[in-house]
Design a protein around this motif. Structure first.
Motif, PDB file in Angstrom:
ATOM      1  N   ALA A 762      34.151  64.203  24.380  1.00 16.47           N
ATOM      2  CA  ALA A 762      34.320  65.650  24.576  1.00 16.47           C
ATOM      3  C   ALA A 762      35.693  65.985  25.157  1.00 16.47           C
ATOM      4  O   ALA A 762      35.991  67.157  25.399  1.00 16.47           O
ATOM      5  CB  ALA A 762      33.226  66.171  25.509  1.00 16.47           C
ATOM      6  N   PHE A 763      36.500  64.920  25.344  1.00 14.36           N
ATOM      7  CA  PHE A 763      37.792  65.133  25.984  1.00 14.36           C
ATOM      8  C   PHE A 763      38.894  65.136  24.941  1.00 14.36           C
ATOM      9  O   PHE A 763      38.819  64.437  23.937  1.00 14.36           O
ATOM     10  CB  PHE A 763      38.038  64.053  27.042  1.00 14.36           C
ATOM     11  N   PRO A 764      39.954  65.888  25.190  1.00 20.59           N
ATOM     12  CA  PRO A 764      41.029  66.004  24.197  1.00 20.59           C
ATOM     13  C   PRO A 764      41.892  64.752  24.138  1.00 20.59           C
ATOM     14  O   PRO A 764      42.009  64.006  25.115  1.00 20.59           O
ATOM     15  CB  PRO A 764      41.829  67.212  24.694  1.00 20.59           C
ATOM     16  N   PRO A 765      42.517  64.491  22.942  1.00 18.29           N
ATOM     17  CA  PRO A 765      43.399  63.328  22.819  1.00 18.29           C
ATOM     18  C   PRO A 765      44.814  63.679  23.272  1.00 18.29           C
ATOM     19  O   PRO A 765      45.194  64.838  23.394  1.00 18.29           O
ATOM     20  CB  PRO A 765      43.359  63.026  21.329  1.00 18.29           C
ATOM     21  N   VAL A 766      45.603  62.599  23.441  1.00 22.54           N
ATOM     22  CA  VAL A 766      47.045  62.731  23.679  1.00 22.54           C
ATOM     23  C   VAL A 766      47.737  62.095  22.483  1.00 22.54           C
ATOM     24  O   VAL A 766      47.476  60.923  22.151  1.00 22.54           O
ATOM     25  CB  VAL A 766      47.479  62.050  24.985  1.00 22.54           C
ATOM     26  N   LEU A 767      48.600  62.876  21.812  1.00 23.77           N
ATOM     27  CA  LEU A 767      49.276  62.403  20.604  1.00 23.77           C
ATOM     28  C   LEU A 767      50.706  62.038  20.950  1.00 23.77           C
ATOM     29  O   LEU A 767      51.466  62.874  21.460  1.00 23.77           O
ATOM     30  CB  LEU A 767      49.238  63.482  19.527  1.00 23.77           C
ATOM     31  N   LEU A 768      51.076  60.784  20.686  1.00 30.90           N
ATOM     32  CA  LEU A 768      52.433  60.312  20.950  1.00 30.90           C
ATOM     33  C   LEU A 768      52.960  59.590  19.718  1.00 30.90           C
ATOM     34  O   LEU A 768      52.216  58.834  19.071  1.00 30.90           O
ATOM     35  CB  LEU A 768      52.466  59.358  22.157  1.00 30.90           C
ATOM     36  N   ASP A 769      54.227  59.826  19.407  1.00 26.73           N
ATOM     37  CA  ASP A 769      54.881  59.074  18.330  1.00 26.73           C
ATOM     38  C   ASP A 769      55.703  57.963  18.930  1.00 26.73           C
ATOM     39  O   ASP A 769      56.250  58.079  20.044  1.00 26.73           O
ATOM     40  CB  ASP A 769      55.775  59.992  17.503  1.00 26.73           C
ATOM     41  N   LEU A 770      55.811  56.863  18.171  1.00 24.95           N
ATOM     42  CA  LEU A 770      56.489  55.665  18.663  1.00 24.95           C
ATOM     43  C   LEU A 770      57.311  55.091  17.532  1.00 24.95           C
ATOM     44  O   LEU A 770      56.787  54.790  16.470  1.00 24.95           O
ATOM     45  CB  LEU A 770      55.439  54.647  19.139  1.00 24.95           C
ATOM     46  N   ALA A 771      58.643  54.966  17.750  1.00 23.79           N
ATOM     47  CA  ALA A 771      59.520  54.372  16.737  1.00 23.79           C
ATOM     48  C   ALA A 771      60.139  53.119  17.312  1.00 23.79           C
ATOM     49  O   ALA A 771      60.811  53.157  18.367  1.00 23.79           O
ATOM     50  CB  ALA A 771      60.590  55.363  16.310  1.00 23.79           C
ATOM     51  N   LEU A 772      59.946  52.003  16.646  1.00 20.94           N
ATOM     52  CA  LEU A 772      60.446  50.707  17.116  1.00 20.94           C
ATOM     53  C   LEU A 772      61.413  50.129  16.093  1.00 20.94           C
ATOM     54  O   LEU A 772      61.200  50.217  14.884  1.00 20.94           O
ATOM     55  CB  LEU A 772      59.283  49.734  17.321  1.00 20.94           C
ATOM     56  N   PRO A 826      37.178  57.991  27.138  1.00 25.45           N
ATOM     57  CA  PRO A 826      35.815  58.460  26.867  1.00 25.45           C
ATOM     58  C   PRO A 826      35.191  59.231  28.025  1.00 25.45           C
ATOM     59  O   PRO A 826      34.193  59.921  27.813  1.00 25.45           O
ATOM     60  CB  PRO A 826      35.064  57.158  26.597  1.00 25.45           C
ATOM     61  N   ASP A 827      35.749  59.101  29.227  1.00 28.09           N
ATOM     62  CA  ASP A 827      35.054  59.646  30.390  1.00 28.09           C
ATOM     63  C   ASP A 827      35.851  60.702  31.150  1.00 28.09           C
ATOM     64  O   ASP A 827      35.412  61.212  32.176  1.00 28.09           O
ATOM     65  CB  ASP A 827      34.690  58.512  31.349  1.00 28.09           C
ATOM     66  N   ARG A 828      37.059  61.000  30.657  1.00 26.83           N
ATOM     67  CA  ARG A 828      37.865  61.966  31.402  1.00 26.83           C
ATOM     68  C   ARG A 828      38.946  62.515  30.491  1.00 26.83           C
ATOM     69  O   ARG A 828      39.202  61.981  29.413  1.00 26.83           O
ATOM     70  CB  ARG A 828      38.510  61.322  32.632  1.00 26.83           C
ATOM     71  N   THR A 829      39.595  63.559  30.974  1.00 27.83           N
ATOM     72  CA  THR A 829      40.746  64.075  30.253  1.00 27.83           C
ATOM     73  C   THR A 829      41.947  63.201  30.561  1.00 27.83           C
ATOM     74  O   THR A 829      42.313  63.003  31.723  1.00 27.83           O
ATOM     75  CB  THR A 829      41.035  65.520  30.674  1.00 27.83           C
ATOM     76  N   LEU A 830      42.529  62.636  29.521  1.00 34.22           N
ATOM     77  CA  LEU A 830      43.626  61.683  29.691  1.00 34.22           C
ATOM     78  C   LEU A 830      44.912  62.453  29.982  1.00 34.22           C
ATOM     79  O   LEU A 830      45.249  63.433  29.307  1.00 34.22           O
ATOM     80  CB  LEU A 830      43.777  60.842  28.413  1.00 34.22           C
ATOM     81  N   THR A 831      45.647  61.974  31.003  1.00 33.74           N
ATOM     82  CA  THR A 831      46.930  62.609  31.318  1.00 33.74           C
ATOM     83  C   THR A 831      48.022  61.988  30.482  1.00 33.74           C
ATOM     84  O   THR A 831      47.864  60.879  29.920  1.00 33.74           O
ATOM     85  CB  THR A 831      47.284  62.441  32.807  1.00 33.74           C
ATOM     86  N   VAL A 832      49.147  62.687  30.382  1.00 35.66           N
ATOM     87  CA  VAL A 832      50.287  62.162  29.636  1.00 35.66           C
ATOM     88  C   VAL A 832      50.783  60.877  30.279  1.00 35.66           C
ATOM     89  O   VAL A 832      51.207  59.943  29.584  1.00 35.66           O
ATOM     90  CB  VAL A 832      51.400  63.219  29.570  1.00 35.66           C
TER      91      VAL A 832
END
Length: 856
Positions: A762-772, A826-832
């Motif tokens: 029920a918690f929102p995702p954090v979307l990050l792009d990664l270029a290596l 799964p159990d909390r809102t993830l911070t950046v």
């Protein structure tokens, strides 16, 4: 076998008013295959009459052709004038006149029309124009006593007679005769049957000297002779008409009579010109290198297995197949020796196939001819030659050999009812077997039954007080028939054969349709469900399923560039392949799929995505040939195990091939041709359907391109390959440029456990792009797995979305891979900050393994 209804009526009392179709249906009910009921006059309508040529005038035309302007009496008050181009008739001859308003076969309508300076008021027909033969060299001239002018020509020619066209199965050879079919019709319709009746002379051996030196090949040889035959005698119209209706052409009186008697009785006959015989007739096997010129004019080199009839000059007939030209009946023949023999069916069958020489006689001998009918057939032939050819029967009747013995078959009268499920009484069994022609004898045996099981002979309970032979038991008779099959039924050898005869005459349609109780099913297995899910998933993804033959040519291994030690070269070879060009079983699905692709491209279908699931065949590891147990009893468990061990290993594979564009061009932009990534994606479609996840690594195996081949792993086990085919393979097989393919071993996929619904956060995702930035040799798949492991459980998904290489900006020997990452707890809102820590851990893992660095 073609049988005119009128000919059947000579031997069976057909009910009045019964249609030809009803007769055919009755024969079907007793097990015969009536293919069609036709009229010999099919396609002919209107006035077609007998005419007499009163006079004619021959007129030569400017084109060099000579026509005859004929005056023809057609039974009317005035003769008709008809133009005819034939010249094989004379004044006074009876001909077939087709009058205006009639229609001939092929829709040819006849009308009065002007031609060659005259109005032709009709047409004089040839046999081919009437559709009753191929002769078109002249018009059809009728027997002068056959009819009178004005009579219906169709009736005179027998064309108003319906004909049954029946396919005779190999076990019913007796039905290759009007006699046999009439017997069946009598049984089917319940009407009397009339056999051929003649008066046979006493056997004295004086007809012609005969010696049989091979009794296994000929167990009976009969001969009669006639003298004083009129060579100019004409075949009577009823014989010629019936032969024509049966599909045979009229040749000469003697030949026509032998063919007529063969069709009537089922006994093939052969006629020798007595004046051309040299010494006695001898039946033997051919000598090595011996030659015979047969009636068709071919010189045949005989085989030592061939049965031949010889005289002092050598072979004069290929026994049971075709006569020789040296003793052929000719236009001057007056004395004839007639032969009726009983040949070994297997020997005749081998000779027909060896010499590629099928004949009507051989067709009957192969299936078994009635040995008891020879004398009747000879006498019938003699009678016809005497009546219509002016011949005289020569004294004597020669018979060498006793023919085959007919053993008796024991049959319980209860067996037909037991096997068929019908209520068939003992009297019915007897009556039906007698209809077939069997001779019956009854033997009674007794069986004891306990006192509390008192039954009558039919097995029904009886009242108390039944007489007993001893205390506690009584006897009831069990009737067993001793059945001697008729001489014309060599196929009746066992009790079940007799049961079939009884049941077919009772009517197969009477047998109750009772399905056996079926046990409750368990439904599809999980493996079957997965296979179906894979096929549905590929079909839904746009791939077209095909089915290929599992046979391949050995050359395909070279075309694929397989190394000499590649296990796919060790294919199972067929002993008796359907095609000598493809004698091996496939070890891969790709040969058949790529052949389908090439065939479609050759027919203009250039954008294709095909798939197939099926078995491939690999040689057994045991290396031993399978044993061949006998049929007298069930194979033992040890034998069955040996057979199973010798069978090829047969894993189930799935394969996909691409050609052309996977995304078509349009107003939205240019099309995109298939590449190796599409082949990898096809493997992922299968993985999703099977609820597994493949690990993709760089592969190098034929027939794929070394630099564009992916090897697919599942839990560390290789399960298949995907990518672009090698250019040499593409060129060798004539495929479109850069054809791609994928093949998986489905048997290596585990049976999935029942799926579990995912837990939705029920918690929102954090979307990050990664270029290596990584070295060029690092594969995207390896880097993806490293990032996934380094990021830990917070990484929900990772997807490659960009590949970039620029030596000026990044440096030489490196490339940039960009990923879209989704982090979620799964159990909390993830911070950046939490997501960044997980991303940094993934980067650190990639840096440690591949020397990766973040792209600035």
């Amino acid at each position: 076998m073609r049988a005119p209804i009128s000919w059947l009526a000579d031997h069976v009392d057909l009910p009045a008013g019964l249609s030809p179709r009803a007769i055919g249906d009755a024969l079907v009910r007793v097990g015969l295959e009536v293919e069609k009921v036709e009229s010999a006059a099919e396609g002919i309508t209107g006035p077609i009459v007998v005419g007499r040529v009163l006079s004619f005038e021959a007129e030569e035309q400017k084109n060099g052709k000579t026509i005859r302007w004929c005056s023809v009496d057609v039974g009317e008050s005035e003769p008709r004038g008809i133009v005819c181009g034939a010249a094989n008739f004379a004044v006074g001859d009876l001909i077939v006149a087709v009058l205006p308003g009639a229609t001939l076969p092929g829709g040819f309508e006849i009308s009065a029309r002007k031609t060659y300076g005259h109005v032709s008021d009709g047409m004089i027909c040839s046999a081919r124009e009437l559709g009753i033969g191929e002769d078109h060299s002249g018009i059809l001239v009728l027997d002068p006593d056959a009819a009178k002018p004005g009579d219906d020509a169709l009736s005179v020619l027998g064309l108003d007679d319906a004909v049954l066209d029946i396919a005779i199965t190999p076990d019913r050879g007796y039905c290759l005769s009007v006699r046999g079919l009439a017997r069946e019709a009598g049984a089917a319709l319940g009407v009397p049957f009339h056999d051929v009746t003649v008066t046979v002379p006493v056997i004295d051996g004086d007809a012609y000297p005969v010696t049989v030196s091979d009794s296994a090949g000929c167990d009976q040889f009969s001969a009669r002779a006639v003298t004083g035959l009129d060579p100019a005698a004409v075949t009577p119209s009823f014989i010629a008409n019936r032969l024509r209706a049966a599909g045979m052409r009229s040749i000469s009186l003697t030949v026509d009579v032998t063919n007529y008697v063969m069709l009537e009785t089922g006994q093939p006959l052969h006629a020798f010109d007595r004046a051309r015989l040299a010494g006695e007739l001898v039946v033997r096997r051919a000598e090595p290198g011996e030659k015979l010129t047969t009636l068709d004019g071919s010189v045949r080199v005989l085989d030592p297995d061939d049965l031949v009839v010889t005289d002092d000059s050598g072979a004069i007939a290929l026994a049971g197949v075709m006569g020789g030209a040296s003793t052929e009946i000719g236009t001057a023949t007056t004395d004839v020796v007639l032969e009726a023999a009983h040949w070994d069916p297997a020997s005749i069958s081998r000779a027909v196939r060896r010499h590629k020489l099928p004949s009507e006689a051989a067709k009957r001998f192969e299936r078994g001819v009635d040995p008891a009918i020879a004398a009747v057939a000879l006498q019938r032939c003699v009678d016809l030659l005497v009546e219509y050819g002016g011949a005289a029967p020569a004294p004597g009747f020669t018979v060498v050999g006793d023919g085959p013995a007919v053993p008796s078959i024991p049959l319980s009268v209860e067996l037909p009812a037991t096997l068929s499920g019908l209520d068939i009484s003992a009297d019915t069994v007897r009556a039906r077997l007698e209809q077939v022609g069997c001779l019956l004898d009854t033997a009674e045996t007794s069986e004891s039954a306990p006192a509390d099981e008192q039954t009558d002979p039919a097995g029904r309970p009886v009242e108390a007080g039944t007489s007993r032979t001893r205390a506690g038991a009584h006897h009831h008779p069990v009737r067993t028939l001793s059945v001697r099959p008729p001489s014309w039924r060599p196929d009746l050898t066992d009790p079940v054969d007799l049961v079939e005869e009884v049941v077919r005459l009772e009517g197969y349609d009477r047998i109750p349709s009772t399905l056996p109780p079926s046990p409750a099913g368990t439904g599809l297995t999980e493996a079957q469900r997965v296979r179906r899910a894979i096929s549905r998933a590929l079909g839904s993804a746009g791939y077209v399923e095909v089915l290929s033959y599992p046979f391949v040519a050995p050359s395909v291994h070279d075309a694929f560039g397989l190394p000499a030690d590649d296990p796919r070269r060790r294919a199972v070879r067929l002993v008796n392949p359907l095609s000598d060009a493809e004698p091996e079983m496939r070890t891969s699905l790709l040969p058949g799929l790529l052949a389908n692709l090439a065939r479609n491209v050759g027919r203009g279908n250039r954008d294709l995505a095909l798939f197939e699931t099926g078995l491939v065949y690999q040689q057994s590891s045991s290396g031993r040939a399978a044993p061949r147990p006998g049929v007298e009893h069930r194979p033992s468990d040890e034998q069955l195990a040996e057979i199973a061990a010798a069978l090829p290993i047969q894993p189930r594979h799935a394969a996909v091939v691409f050609g052309g564009e996977v995304e078509l061009a349009g107003w939205w932009g240019p099309g995109r041709p298939a590449d190796f990534s599409d082949a990898v994606e096809a493997a992922r479609v299968i993985a999703r359907a099977a609820r597994v996840r493949f690990e993709v690594r760089v592969g190098n195996v034929a027939p794929w391109h070394p630099g564009r081949c992916a090897e697919l792993f599942l839990d560390g086990t290789s399960v298949g390959y995907a990518g672009e085919l090698h250019p040499r393979v593409v060129a060798e097989l004539g495929l479109p440029a850069r054809t791609c393919a994928m093949e998986l071993d489905l048997d290596k996929l585990p049976v999935p456990v029942p799926p579990v619904a995912p837990e939705l956060s029920a918690f929102p995702p954090v979307l990050l792009d990664l270029a290596l930035v990584v070295p060029l040799e690092v594969s995207a798949a390896d880097l993806t797995e490293t990032l996934r492991a380094g990021a830990g459980q917070l990484l929900e998904s990772i997807r490659l979305f960009d590949v970039y290489a620029d030596a000026a900006r990044l440096g030489s020997g490196v490339k940039s891979l960009a990923f879209a990452c989704k982090f979620r707890a799964p159990d909390r809102t993830l911070t950046v900050e939490d997501a960044t820590l997980a991303r940094d851990a993934a980067v650190a893992a990639a840096a440690q393994r591949f020397g990766a660095r973040l792209r600035a």
